[in-house]
Scaffold this active site. Structure first.
Site, PDB file in Angstrom:
ATOM      1  N   LYS A 229       2.868  10.682  -5.947  1.00  0.00           N
ATOM      2  CA  LYS A 229       2.720   9.574  -6.733  1.00  0.00           C
ATOM      3  C   LYS A 229       1.392  10.093  -7.910  1.00  0.00           C
ATOM      4  O   LYS A 229       0.681   9.864  -7.422  1.00  0.00           O
ATOM      5  CB  LYS A 229       3.087   8.555  -6.196  1.00  0.00           C
ATOM      6  CG  LYS A 229       4.309   8.346  -5.401  1.00  0.00           C
ATOM      7  CD  LYS A 229       5.002   6.794  -4.305  1.00  0.00           C
ATOM      8  CE  LYS A 229       6.093   7.022  -3.691  1.00  0.00           C
ATOM      9  NZ  LYS A 229       6.452   6.092  -3.164  1.00  0.00           N
TER      10      LYS A 229
ATOM     11  N   ASP B   4       0.275  16.380  -1.847  1.00  0.00           N
ATOM     12  CA  ASP B   4       0.312  14.987  -2.208  1.00  0.00           C
ATOM     13  C   ASP B   4      -0.877  14.594  -3.161  1.00  0.00           C
ATOM     14  O   ASP B   4      -1.851  15.134  -3.082  1.00  0.00           O
ATOM     15  CB  ASP B   4       0.587  14.054  -1.458  1.00  0.00           C
ATOM     16  CG  ASP B   4       1.820  14.005  -0.254  1.00  0.00           C
ATOM     17  OD1 ASP B   4       2.507  14.441  -1.377  1.00  0.00           O
ATOM     18  OD2 ASP B   4       1.730  14.119   0.908  1.00  0.00           O
TER      19      ASP B   4
ATOM     20  N   MET C 257      -2.633   0.918   4.118  1.00  0.00           N
ATOM     21  CA  MET C 257      -1.977  -0.090   2.376  1.00  0.00           C
ATOM     22  C   MET C 257      -2.215  -1.281   2.754  1.00  0.00           C
ATOM     23  O   MET C 257      -1.480  -2.059   2.280  1.00  0.00           O
ATOM     24  CB  MET C 257      -1.047   0.600   2.469  1.00  0.00           C
ATOM     25  CG  MET C 257      -1.098   2.306   1.737  1.00  0.00           C
ATOM     26  SD  MET C 257       0.318   3.347   2.223  1.00  0.00           S
ATOM     27  CE  MET C 257       0.993   3.613   3.991  1.00  0.00           C
TER      28      MET C 257
END
Lengths: 241, 241
Positions: free
Chosen positions: B55, B33, B168
């Site tokens: 991402k 990742d 987050m």
């Protein structure tokens, strides 16, 4: 003159970090708890002192104040004190108390995180603490307060949708289940994991209604992690009991 | 034909476990990742395939279903697939979804826990998630739901005494603070930690009243951990902002 606080992980000696091993290699003294796998002491230099400061049944354990004082004395006498604690030092480990005491006595400190059984014990039993569609959060606490009473936050947690992760929860499993039952959550899945990550790892799964009788056979000598929530009903949880 | 899910830890490449390194050494393929430190890929054999599936801004990221399918295909073609995930794979990592999908396709799976930033990011900023006299529990969640809304569990958590750890959480810091302010908790300490464990680690501390303006200068590109509770007021929290 320094103190390095290291999380030794849940028990499997390979679940320590590389950084933890590097710190152990430069230790002059290692202070370790009962939950630490003694195989990890092999990483310390042969000449390093190894001091057991944990609790063992039938023998007096050190008071926190004694450990704090010992860290300062040993750092002054030997140099680099490594404090090995089971799991992560800041998860119910009283690590910050030791760190602050050392800092107040002019000792440089460092923290190296460890694998906490709060996350790893469920995981190693096939239970993710979070899972899309089943749990968006997890709440971690000990089952009892310092005085041995049932932690009052359990009742608060039981009313939420959080996965509840209870450390040292086995001896109170009946009272804990009763709280959930009182909220009509009789069918909520519960798992109990003992000796997580060790060859002796054992998992009991059930639900609020039956977990006490299922776990009844166990002798609650070794610390166990209790997980309550939809994720504990995962079909992938190991059934080794 | 097997899948090993490994927690890569918060960023410092030395915060992976020895067990994780051993698994990487026998990898035929590594899927990783964006939050994984690429230095860890060095442990995989030179001939092992390295596939980035995270991402990145401005480019399309893989859908979860594509990653699931890729794991099965690669395990069949190459043998041992190692899936490296930032933190711990079961803490908001969708690790169990990948594991189940692999198991449903007859692939043997294993999980190796990692250091979660939920515990380590506060700890590395000098904030213990639990502390006698300040916090008996910690509750971990993401700031937003899958659809980008503020997580409704934050309001529930704000009414409790738990240390709240939000992953987050920086982009919603104003809304989160408003919830606590609405409960009269204006002076409750808050800390925001970005790039935990990396040389670029930054910590901003404040309280419910002023954390939004203190953190305002930050560009919320990198994931940040928000800690709310008495422990975040620790006098030992690093003040690097």
């Amino acid at each position: 003159m320094r103190l390095t606080l290291i999380g030794a992980g849940p028990g499997d000696p390979e679940l320590i970090t590389l950084k933890g091993i590097h710190a152990l290699r430069s230790a002059d003294v290692v202070l370790y708890d009962a939950l630490v796998n003694e195989a990890l002491l092999e990483y310390a230099p042969p000449v390093a002192e190894r001091v057991f400061v944990g609790k063992r049944r039938g023998s007096k354990s050190y008071e926190q104040e004694e450990i704090n004082a010992m860290i300062v004395l040993l750092a002054r006498q030997f140099g680099h004190v490594v404090r090995l604690k089971g799991g992560d030092p800041f998860v119910f480990g009283r690590g910050m108390e030791e760190m602050r005491h050392a800092q107040e006595h002019g000792i440089e400190t460092a923290y190296i995180p460890g694998i906490s059984s709060a996350i790893a014990a469920p995981g190693l039993a096939g239970i993710p603490v979070t899972l899309r569609g089943a749990s968006r959060s997890f709440w971690t606490m000990t089952a009892t307060t310092d005085t041995g009473e049932l932690n009052p936050e359990i009742a608060t947690a039981a009313a939420t949708d959080a996965t509840l992760v209870l450390l040292m929860g086995l001896s109170k499993i009946g009272e804990i289940a009763a709280i959930y039952a009182g909220l009509g959550k009789n069918d909520l899945p519960v798992a109990v994991i003992q000796d997580a990550s060790l060859p002796t790892q054992t998992v009991v799964t059930g639900c609020v209604r039956d977990i006490e009788s299922r776990a009844h056979q166990w002798h609650p000598i070794r610390p166990a992690v209790v997980v309550i929530g939809g994720v504990a009903g995962s079909e992938f949880a190991e059934l080794k009991n």
